[in-house]
Scaffold this active site. Structure first.
Site, PDB file in Angstrom:
ATOM      1  N   SER A 104      -3.138  -8.067   2.359  1.00  0.00           N
ATOM      2  CA  SER A 104      -3.181  -7.802   4.028  1.00  0.00           C
ATOM      3  C   SER A 104      -3.689  -9.470   4.431  1.00  0.00           C
ATOM      4  CB  SER A 104      -4.232  -7.093   4.433  1.00  0.00           C
ATOM      5  OG  SER A 104      -3.866  -5.634   3.929  1.00  0.00           O
TER       6      SER A 104
ATOM      7  N   HIS B 117       0.812  -1.401  -0.198  1.00  0.00           N
ATOM      8  CA  HIS B 117       0.150   0.079  -0.073  1.00  0.00           C
ATOM      9  C   HIS B 117       0.931   1.256   0.008  1.00  0.00           C
ATOM     10  CE1 HIS B 117      -3.096  -2.639   2.220  1.00  0.00           C
ATOM     11  NE2 HIS B 117      -3.694  -2.400   0.897  1.00  0.00           N
TER      12      HIS B 117
ATOM     13  N   LYS C  46     -16.341  -7.979   5.523  1.00  0.00           N
ATOM     14  CA  LYS C  46     -14.738  -8.791   5.352  1.00  0.00           C
ATOM     15  C   LYS C  46     -14.250  -9.214   7.059  1.00  0.00           C
ATOM     16  CE  LYS C  46     -12.766  -7.156   1.584  1.00  0.00           C
ATOM     17  NZ  LYS C  46     -11.421  -6.382   0.607  1.00  0.00           N
TER      18      LYS C  46
ATOM     19  N   ARG D 295      -2.289  -5.764  -8.770  1.00  0.00           N
ATOM     20  CA  ARG D 295      -1.075  -6.713  -8.375  1.00  0.00           C
ATOM     21  C   ARG D 295      -1.104  -7.801  -9.759  1.00  0.00           C
ATOM     22  NH1 ARG D 295      -3.331  -7.284  -2.593  1.00  0.00           N
ATOM     23  NH2 ARG D 295      -5.269  -7.018  -3.818  1.00  0.00           N
TER      24      ARG D 295
HETATM   25  P1  ADP Z   1     -10.031  -3.392  -0.502  1.00  0.00           P
HETATM   26  O1  ADP Z   1     -11.108  -4.166   0.480  1.00  0.00           O
HETATM   27  O2  ADP Z   1     -10.699  -2.406  -1.086  1.00  0.00           O
HETATM   28  O3  ADP Z   1      -9.653  -4.565  -1.575  1.00  0.00           O
HETATM   29  P2  ADP Z   1      -7.329  -3.409   0.485  1.00  0.00           P
HETATM   30  O4  ADP Z   1      -6.864  -2.617   1.804  1.00  0.00           O
HETATM   31  O5  ADP Z   1      -7.064  -4.898   0.386  1.00  0.00           O
HETATM   32  O6  ADP Z   1      -8.694  -2.919   0.260  1.00  0.00           O
HETATM   33  O7  ADP Z   1      -6.687  -2.946  -0.781  1.00  0.00           O
HETATM   34  C1  ADP Z   1      -6.870  -1.430  -1.134  1.00  0.00           C
HETATM   35  C2  ADP Z   1      -6.097  -1.148  -2.302  1.00  0.00           C
HETATM   36  O8  ADP Z   1      -4.656  -1.181  -2.418  1.00  0.00           O
HETATM   37  C3  ADP Z   1      -6.789  -2.120  -3.580  1.00  0.00           C
HETATM   38  O9  ADP Z   1      -6.677  -1.301  -4.854  1.00  0.00           O
HETATM   39  C4  ADP Z   1      -5.495  -3.166  -3.577  1.00  0.00           C
HETATM   40  O10 ADP Z   1      -5.482  -3.675  -5.008  1.00  0.00           O
HETATM   41  C5  ADP Z   1      -4.305  -2.206  -3.339  1.00  0.00           C
HETATM   42  N1  ADP Z   1      -3.392  -3.191  -2.823  1.00  0.00           N
HETATM   43  C6  ADP Z   1      -3.443  -4.005  -1.916  1.00  0.00           C
HETATM   44  N2  ADP Z   1      -2.407  -4.593  -1.512  1.00  0.00           N
HETATM   45  C7  ADP Z   1      -1.336  -4.130  -2.647  1.00  0.00           C
HETATM   46  C8  ADP Z   1       0.008  -4.211  -2.792  1.00  0.00           C
HETATM   47  N3  ADP Z   1       0.732  -5.331  -2.355  1.00  0.00           N
HETATM   48  N4  ADP Z   1       0.458  -3.518  -4.053  1.00  0.00           N
HETATM   49  C9  ADP Z   1      -0.166  -2.653  -4.590  1.00  0.00           C
HETATM   50  N5  ADP Z   1      -1.519  -2.397  -4.247  1.00  0.00           N
HETATM   51  C10 ADP Z   1      -2.214  -3.147  -3.112  1.00  0.00           C
END
Ligand code: ADP
Length: 166
Positions: A135, A24, A48, A97
């Protein structure tokens, strides 16, 4: 709408961030090369069943963003595009990703465009080393006592350890 050159370019980065990872943060850093300001917008995502409460997530993100003067964090509820509009954002930032992200992200981006045509969704790719970082996998490794060095900020690693030993 045409933007005046002196208008701040604000992007909103929405997500659950349960917890925030270096993937992130990689995107935060990249997006600040394009946008003037970035707001991480944390959704409660009750469905979730997050490990961390919204206030725990906000606190961890705030600390992780302390080196970025142009990035901040806020909680939001309701329609994302309305939050973006209230904050005068011009774009929604999302991470791409692997191919597996693509279909869901495309659906969301088209729906958001339908709801508000002048808000763009911008996709960015993280550095290769974070391309398979989620995550969920972080939480799994933490629950099994594995090392998370280099994958999450130090404060997040500490909070995960605390949570997993409860
Ligand atoms: P959501 O519940 O909206 O999927 P996340 O916290 O899992 O929330 O992800 C938020 C955003 O960050 C999404 O666009 C996801 O693709 C991106 N994201 C999550 N992990 C990574 C990572 N390792 N690298 C780049 N972007 C990421």
């Amino acid at each position: 709408m045409e933007r005046l050159p002196d208008m701040k370019r604000i992007a909103i980065y929405p997500g659950t961030f349960d917890p925030i990872t270096n993937g992130h943060l990689d995107l935060v850093e990249r997006s600040l090369r394009i946008f003037d300001e970035l707001i991480i917008a944390v959704a409660p995502s009750h469905k979730k069943k997050p490990l961390f409460t919204i206030s725990e997530r906000l606190k961890m993100i705030k600390r992780s963003l302390r080196h970025y003067r142009r990035a901040r964090v806020e909680a939001f509820e309701g329609l994302l595009v309305e939050f973006v509009e209230r904050r005068k954002g011009i774009a929604i930032l999302r991470g791409l990703r692997a191919i597996s992200d693509y279909e869901y992200e495309l659906q969301m981006a088209h729906m958001n465009r339908r709801l508000k045509t002048d808000i763009e969704t911008v996709f960015m790719m993280p550095s290769e080393e974070y391309s398979f970082l989620t995550s969920s996998i972080i939480k799994e490794v933490a629950s099994l006592g594995g090392s998370l060095r280099g994958l999450v900020p130090k404060n997040v690693e500490i909070e995960l350890k605390k949570k997993c030993s409860m």
